[in-house]
Design an enzyme around this catalytic site. Structure first.
Site, PDB file in Angstrom:
ATOM      1  N   HIS A  21       0.831  -1.214   0.000  1.00 46.37           N
ATOM      2  CA  HIS A  21       0.000   0.000   0.000  1.00 46.37           C
ATOM      3  C   HIS A  21       0.865   1.263   0.000  1.00 46.37           C
ATOM      4  CE1 HIS A  21      -3.662   2.345   0.961  1.00 46.37           C
ATOM      5  NE2 HIS A  21      -2.815   3.112   1.639  1.00 46.37           N
ATOM      6  N   GLU A  22       1.833   1.306   0.895  1.00 39.50           N
ATOM      7  CA  GLU A  22       2.667   2.500   1.004  1.00 39.50           C
ATOM      8  C   GLU A  22       3.592   2.651  -0.204  1.00 39.50           C
ATOM      9  OE1 GLU A  22       2.044   4.738   3.089  1.00 39.50           O
ATOM     10  OE2 GLU A  22       0.649   3.541   4.281  1.00 39.50           O
ATOM     11  N   HIS A  25       1.832   4.664  -2.843  1.00 40.20           N
ATOM     12  CA  HIS A  25       1.963   6.109  -2.627  1.00 40.20           C
ATOM     13  C   HIS A  25       3.373   6.592  -2.996  1.00 40.20           C
ATOM     14  CE1 HIS A  25      -1.908   6.386  -0.771  1.00 40.20           C
ATOM     15  NE2 HIS A  25      -1.590   5.693   0.303  1.00 40.20           N
TER      16      HIS A  25
END
Length: 442
Positions: A21-22, A25
């Site tokens: 997920h990170e 980003h």
């Protein structure tokens, strides 16, 4: 040992999914020319640290339940004039929205890759063939024939019982559902409609198809004792391996009914056959490990191979199936969440980290493909959850960016701060409620 295994499986799963997920980003920020100060997996004390050639600090911290990407932003720090063009807040609305949504998209991409690997390796499954229909049930009223295979539910293909269960669960609150069936081993299809107006379903206690009165094919259980525990009620009553349990209170009994009798904790009169001779015994359960036990196991006959299948495809078809499975799972998850808010599904079904840890431990102990399947499921849920329109989540940031794009100016920091506080409170309440449910299940 099972607790430690579940904990380790949980930490690995969460660490991988948070990293994915990170990284979404982080990758999007780099593509948009934003300077990234730190990429962190976990919170708290830093256990490992590395700085790359771009000056980004990569860290692993003590508490693995989360992570973050810290970017250059004038709202949080003094930014030199030379670096202002690389600050997050100075990028266009579309660029910032891309960075925000890239995290959830990475979770969906992980699910696709996981299912691609699963379908490439191959995952054993059981064909959704009906072995029996419970009397007076919704399935009985619809006159579902036994030895028929469920090939679709409301047009959604169902290659295994897992898919049947997920699709049926998403129908809770609907007035009816249509099953497409075929006589097992044949190609002729027919349809049956289940009326759901009086359907009651508790996911904690039963499967969706079980609550409708549908019994799946399974290995047969013979009432012949195959194992007796030392110092158990069965051993004290004089039972031996090879004994046949014929009757209880003068009536024929199967294993499922026998288990229900044991769980009542009362003495059970049994008729036993041993080498052709019948005799009676009284079996009194003992309360051990939070349940009633008598200390015997029946004889299991494995499921016939004709009901077994393996979901395995070539690499390109496996990728297509991975995309389809992820899309199907995402849509079903959204529908189930909608039913939680509408009241069709009780909020008591919300699960927290303890339930996730138990699921991680169980799936990892069965095998790699099942653990990957579990991680794909959690990844989809993580992606959808982060798209909720709460200001502390990615979905909330997208709402603020959409408002900025419409009004041609940023939403005031005062309103954003109020939104963040409200969102944090709601998220904490939801987390606390899910944890409370976990403890009740324990």
């Amino acid at each position: 040992m099972s607790f430690l295994w579940s904990l380790l499986s949980f930490i690995i799963a969460i660490s991988v999914l948070v990293s994915v997920h990170e990284y979404g980003h982080f990758w999007a920020a780099r593509k948009c020319g934003i300077k990234v100060h730190r990429f962190s997996i976990g919170f708290g004390k830093v256990l490992w640290r590395k700085v790359d050639k771009h000056g980004t600090e990569f860290v692993v911290s003590m508490l693995p339940l989360g992570g973050y990407v810290k970017m250059l932003d004038e709202r949080n720090e003094e930014v030199p004039e030379a670096l202002k063009s690389r600050a997050f807040n100075n990028k266009s609305v579309l660029q910032r929205a891309f960075v925000v949504i890239a995290g959830p998209l990475a979770n969906f991409l992980f699910a696709i890759v996981a299912y691609w690997a699963i379908y490439t390796i191959g995952i054993p499954s059981v064909k959704p063939v009906i072995s029996a229909v419970q009397p007076q049930s919704i399935a009985a009223q619809a006159q579902l024939p036994v030895d028929s295979q469920i090939v679709a539910v409301d047009g959604t293909a169902t290659p295994d019982w897992e898919t049947v269960n997920m699709v049926l669960a998403s129908k809770l609150g609907n007035r009816q559902v249509q099953l497409t069936l075929t006589p097992f081993g044949e190609n002729t299809e027919f349809r049956k409609t289940l009326e759901l107006s009086r359907w009651k379903y508790d996911p904690e206690k039963e499967s969706a198809f079980g609550s409708l009165g549908i019994e799946p094919v399974s290995g047969k259980v013979e009432m012949k004792i195959s194992k007796i525990m030392e110092h158990s009620p069965a051993q004290k009553a004089g039972l031996q391996i090879g004994d046949m349990i014929r009757q209880s209170d003068g009536e024929e009994i199967n294993w499922q009914a026998f288990v229900k009798l044991v769980q009542q904790g009362k003495s059970i009169p049994l008729q036993i056959e041993r080498e052709g001779v019948l005799f009676d015994v009284i079996l009194t359960p003992e309360f051990t490990d939070k349940r009633w036990l008598v200390g015997i196991s029946p004889t299991f006959e494995p499921l016939n191979d004709k009901y077994r299948s393996e979901l395995k495809y070539d690499m390109l078809e496996a990728l297509q199936k991975g995309v389809e499975k992820t899309a199907q799972l995402s849509w079903l998850t959204i529908k189930v969440i909608g039913k939680l808010f509408s009241g069709d599904l009780s909020l008591n079904n919300l699960s927290g980290p303890i339930s996730i840890a138990k699921g991680a431990g169980m799936s990892s102990s069965i095998g790699l493909v099942y653990y990957l399947s579990f991680m794909a499921l959690i990844s989809v849920n993580l992606g959808i959850m982060n798209l909720f329109p709460l200001p502390v989540l990615d979905g909330g940031h997208l709402i603020f960016l959409a408002a900025e794009g419409i009004m041609r100016k940023p939403v005031s920091e005062r309103i954003q701060n109020i939104g963040y506080r409200i969102g944090a409170i709601l998220l904490l309440m939801l987390t606390a409620f899910a944890l409370f449910n976990d403890f009740l299940r324990l």
